[in-house]
Write a protein that holds these residues in place. Structure first.
Motif, short mmCIF file in Angstrom:
data_model
loop_
_atom_site.label_atom_id
_atom_site.label_comp_id
_atom_site.label_asym_id
_atom_site.label_seq_id
_atom_site.Cartn_x
_atom_site.Cartn_y
_atom_site.Cartn_z
N PRO A 163 -34.40 -5.42 3.77
CA PRO A 163 -34.78 -6.42 2.76
C PRO A 163 -34.78 -5.87 1.33
O PRO A 163 -35.17 -6.59 0.41
N TYR A 164 -34.36 -4.62 1.18
CA TYR A 164 -34.44 -3.99 -0.14
C TYR A 164 -33.36 -4.47 -1.12
O TYR A 164 -33.44 -4.19 -2.32
N PHE A 165 -32.34 -5.17 -0.66
CA PHE A 165 -31.26 -5.58 -1.54
C PHE A 165 -31.75 -6.43 -2.72
O PHE A 165 -31.36 -6.22 -3.86
N SER A 166 -32.63 -7.39 -2.44
CA SER A 166 -33.15 -8.24 -3.51
C SER A 166 -34.00 -7.43 -4.47
O SER A 166 -33.99 -7.67 -5.69
N PHE A 167 -34.74 -6.45 -3.93
CA PHE A 167 -35.55 -5.57 -4.79
C PHE A 167 -34.67 -4.74 -5.71
O PHE A 167 -34.93 -4.62 -6.92
N VAL A 168 -33.58 -4.19 -5.16
CA VAL A 168 -32.65 -3.39 -5.97
C VAL A 168 -32.00 -4.26 -7.04
O VAL A 168 -31.88 -3.84 -8.20
N GLU A 169 -31.61 -5.46 -6.66
CA GLU A 169 -30.97 -6.37 -7.63
C GLU A 169 -31.91 -6.66 -8.80
O GLU A 169 -31.50 -6.61 -9.96
N LYS A 170 -33.17 -6.94 -8.51
CA LYS A 170 -34.15 -7.22 -9.56
C LYS A 170 -34.38 -5.97 -10.43
O LYS A 170 -34.46 -6.06 -11.66
N THR A 171 -34.48 -4.81 -9.78
CA THR A 171 -34.71 -3.56 -10.51
C THR A 171 -33.56 -3.28 -11.47
O THR A 171 -33.78 -2.89 -12.63
N VAL A 172 -32.33 -3.47 -11.00
CA VAL A 172 -31.16 -3.23 -11.85
C VAL A 172 -31.15 -4.19 -13.03
O VAL A 172 -30.88 -3.79 -14.17
N VAL A 191 -30.74 5.69 -14.23
CA VAL A 191 -31.94 5.24 -13.51
C VAL A 191 -31.81 5.55 -12.02
O VAL A 191 -32.73 6.07 -11.39
N MET A 192 -30.63 5.24 -11.45
CA MET A 192 -30.42 5.45 -10.02
C MET A 192 -30.42 6.94 -9.67
O MET A 192 -31.01 7.35 -8.67
N LEU A 193 -29.77 7.74 -10.51
CA LEU A 193 -29.73 9.18 -10.25
C LEU A 193 -31.13 9.79 -10.37
O LEU A 193 -31.52 10.66 -9.60
#
Length: 224
Positions: free
Chosen positions: A95-104, A117-119
């Motif tokens: 379920p982390y895809f939506s979290f990653v999308e919002k974070t980006v 940020v990702m690194l």
């Protein structure tokens, strides 16, 4: 649906290898429903030509995604996205895809360099992430031989894993519940098929041990 061309964007300067970039992009296309159950993917030759990379790289990507249950590779039908049930299960388990999308999006709006940020997040995880990891749950079934006890003792010594033991003669419901709660099940070779039947799950992560003390096998257990 046939997908002769997919919207991949690769960066040869990225610290991530090209094969990992493409593999993760396919997962995103699945999570966003751009790729749906039973959709056909380009052949390895077609995709290799589109991206100007080696065909073996695409073969590796497809094989890895097949191992993860996201692709089906069949002679005569080519490579296709897995069934609806499997894709639904994939989304529920990740379920982390939506979290990653919002974070980006948040990082972009604040003017941060997304790759930095990702690194930085990856480096943080390497340094401090272990403190926040969920303890892995190992279940040793019918672990009475000296070899099996060796693996149990070593995992206990080398990790902070939650370790439980149970006998195969335990009530079926008790055994089933214990297996369902475990991240990794370890048993002796002769009990492998019995445990699989008791578990009733093809997704079971199970390791079988023999009479030898195999250090490579021990590392495999610790890396599960």
């Amino acid at each position: 649906m046939e997908h002769s061309r997919l919207p991949f964007k690769t960066d040869p300067q990225s610290p991530l290898p090209i094969n990992v970039q493409i593999k993760e992009q396919i997962k995103w296309l699945i999570s966003k429903d751009f790729l749906k159950a039973d959709d056909a993917l380009p052949s390895t030759n077609e995709l290799a030509e589109q991206l100007s990379i080696n065909r073996n790289t695409i073969q590796w990507i497809y094989s890895q995604l097949k191992e993860e249950g996201l692709l089906i590779m069949q002679k005569g039908r080519g490579t296709r996205i897995a069934t609806e049930d499997r894709i639904k299960e994939f989304k529920q388990q990740n379920p982390y895809f939506s979290f990653v999308e919002k974070t980006v999006k948040d990082a972009f709006e604040q003017g941060f360099n997304i790759e930095n940020v990702m690194l930085s997040g990856f480096a943080y995880t390497q340094l401090f992430g272990a403190k926040h990891e969920k303890r892995k749950r190992y279940l040793f079934i019918e672990c009475k031989t000296m070899a099996c006890r060796f693996y149990l003792d070593e995992i206990q010594r080398r990790s902070s894993a939650d370790i439980q033991t149970i006998d195969i003669s335990s009530p079926d419901e008790e055994l089933f519940q214990a297996i369902q709660k475990a991240d990794v099940v370890v048993t002796v070779n002769e009990m492998t098929e019995v445990v699989k039947k008791k578990a009733g799950s093809s997704e079971l992560k199970m390791i079988s041990v023999s009479s030898s003390q195999d250090v490579t096998l021990l590392f495999d257990m610790l890396l599960q």
